[in-house]
Design a protein around this motif. Structure first.
Motif, PDB file in Angstrom:
ATOM      1  N   ALA A 192       0.265  -4.125  13.242  1.00  0.00           N
ATOM      2  CA  ALA A 192      -0.833  -3.990  12.060  1.00  0.00           C
ATOM      3  C   ALA A 192      -0.328  -3.572  10.752  1.00  0.00           C
ATOM      4  N   MET A 242      -3.247  -7.155  16.763  1.00  0.00           N
ATOM      5  CA  MET A 242      -3.774  -6.352  15.569  1.00  0.00           C
ATOM      6  C   MET A 242      -4.456  -5.036  15.747  1.00  0.00           C
ATOM      7  N   CYS A 275      -6.230  -5.417   2.903  1.00  0.00           N
ATOM      8  CA  CYS A 275      -5.869  -5.353   4.109  1.00  0.00           C
ATOM      9  C   CYS A 275      -6.976  -4.601   4.853  1.00  0.00           C
ATOM     10  N   LEU A 315      -7.403  -8.421   9.200  1.00  0.00           N
ATOM     11  CA  LEU A 315      -6.131  -8.440  10.659  1.00  0.00           C
ATOM     12  C   LEU A 315      -7.164  -8.361  11.965  1.00  0.00           C
TER      13      LEU A 315
END
Length: 293
Positions: A257, A250, A273, A245
Motif C-alpha cells: 500500500a 492494500m 491517497c 486504496l
C-alpha cells in the motif's frame, strides 16, 4: 426483527454480507463463500442457499455487488439465483460501482482495489472509467493471485538454479508441509486448483522481509497497481484527486500500500491517497436503502 435490507459484496474468495435496518443501523455482518459468476459459475446458487437461512418477510431489498455482472447475462444469473429464495426487490451492481460508492460517495476520484484480483475504477463529473481487472489468466496485476503466482515462480526458479536462493522457499515448504517441487507444481496446476488457492500464498511475502525475491514481488505488485491508477487518472484527466486504496492486499500488506501510494504521489503530488476500510457490504445495503426512499 425490524425491517431491514441486505448488502452483499462478492469476491473471488469470499462474500461479505450486512443486514442494515431502515434507519441505517447495522444489525449483522458476516462472511460466506465466493460470489463471482465469471470465475465461480456455481457461486450465485451457493450464495442464495446461504442467504435462505437469513432472509424472511422483514427483508425489504437485497443489493448484491460483485465482479462479472457488467455482462447482462451474468448479472441475470445472480438475480435469478437470488429470486429463488426472495421475491422482493433485488439490485445488482458491479463491484466497481459499489467500490466507488463505498470509498467516495459523491466525490470524484479513484478506487484502487487489490484483493484476490485487482482493478481500478475512477469517476469525474459523472463519467466513469475502469482499468485492469480482466481476470487472473490475462491480468490482475498486483493482486493476491499475482503475488501468490510470483512466489511459486520464484521458488521453482530457485530450486532449478535459474535464480538465487530465496527465503520464500522455506516459507512455502513449511506452509504446504512438503518441499517436493513436483508435488507442489502438480497441486497448483491441477484442474481443481482455484485462483483463491494461489492467492492464499500471498501472505508468505510477509514472512520474508529483506529477501531479494520477496522485495522484487512487492515492487512489481506496487508498480502494476500504480500503472492501473495512472491510466485511470489520465483517462479522466484527474488531478489532485482522492485515491482510495481498497481490498485485502492494500489493507493487510502495508509495504505494498505504501509503495503504491508513493508511486501515485510521485506522479501527482496533490493526489490524496488513503486506506479505505469501510465495509463494501454495508455500503451496498445503504445503497439499497437509498433506492427505497
Amino acid at each position: 426483527m425490524a425491517k431491514y435490507v441486505i448488502g452483499l459484496d462478492g469476491g473471488g474468495t469470499k462474500t461479505e454480507l450486512a443486514l442494515v435496518d431502515m434507519s441505517g443501523e447495522v444489525l449483522y455482518t458476516g462472511v460466506t463463500g465466493a460470489l463471482n459468476p465469471t470465475s465461480e459459475p456455481e457461486s450465485p446458487l451457493k450464495t442464495a442457499e446461504e442467504l435462505k437461512r437469513i432472509v424472511d418477510a422483514d427483508c425489504m431489498a437485497i443489493c448484491a455487488a460483485c465482479a462479472g455482472v457488467a455482462d447482462n447475462e451474468r448479472a441475470e444469473l445472480v438475480k435469478s439465483a437470488l429470486s429463488n429464495i426472495y421475491n422482493g426487490r433485488i439490485i445488482i451492481r458491479t463491484d466497481g460501482e459499489n467500490a466507488l460508492y463505498t470509498a467516495l460517495e459523491n466525490r470524484d476520484g479513484l478506487a484502487l482495489i487489490s484483493g484476490t484480483g485487482s482493478i481500478c475504477y475512477a469517476k469525474k463529473n459523472g463519467q466513469t472509467v475502469r482499468t485492469g481487472g480482466r481476470g487472473h489468466v490475462l491480468d490482475d496485476g498486483g493482486s493476491g493471485y499475482a503475488i501468490g503466482r510470483d512466489i511459486l515462480k520464484a521458488v521453482i526458479r530457485a530450486h532449478d538454479g535459474r535464480a538465487a536462493k530465496t527465503a520464500l522457499s522455506e516459507a512455502l515448504f513449511s506452509y504446504l508441509g512438503t518441499d517436493d517441487i513436483a508435488r507442489i507444481t502438480a497441486k497448483f496446476t491441477s484442474s481443481g486448483c482455484k485462483k483463491a488457492d494461489i492467492a492464499s500464498l500471498s501472505k508468505l511475502i510477509l514472512q520474508c522481509p529483506g529477501d531479494e525475491a520477496a522485495n522484487a514481488i512487492i515492487d512489481s505488485a506496487a508498480t502494476e497497481l500504480f500503472i492501473m491508477a495512472r491510466a485511470a487518472m489520465d483517462a479522466l484527466q484527474l488531478e489532485g484527486c482522492h485515491v482510495a486504496l481498497m481490498g485485502g492486499i492494500m489493507l493487510n500488506y502495508p509495504m505494498i500500500a505504501s509503495k503504491t501510494a508513493g508511486l501515485i504521489r510521485s506522479y501527482d503530488k496533490a493526489a490524496a491517497c488513503f486506506l479505505c476500510d469501510r465495509s463494501p457490504a454495508v455500503a451496498a445495503a445503504e445503497y439499497a436503502l437509498a433506492q427505497l426512499k
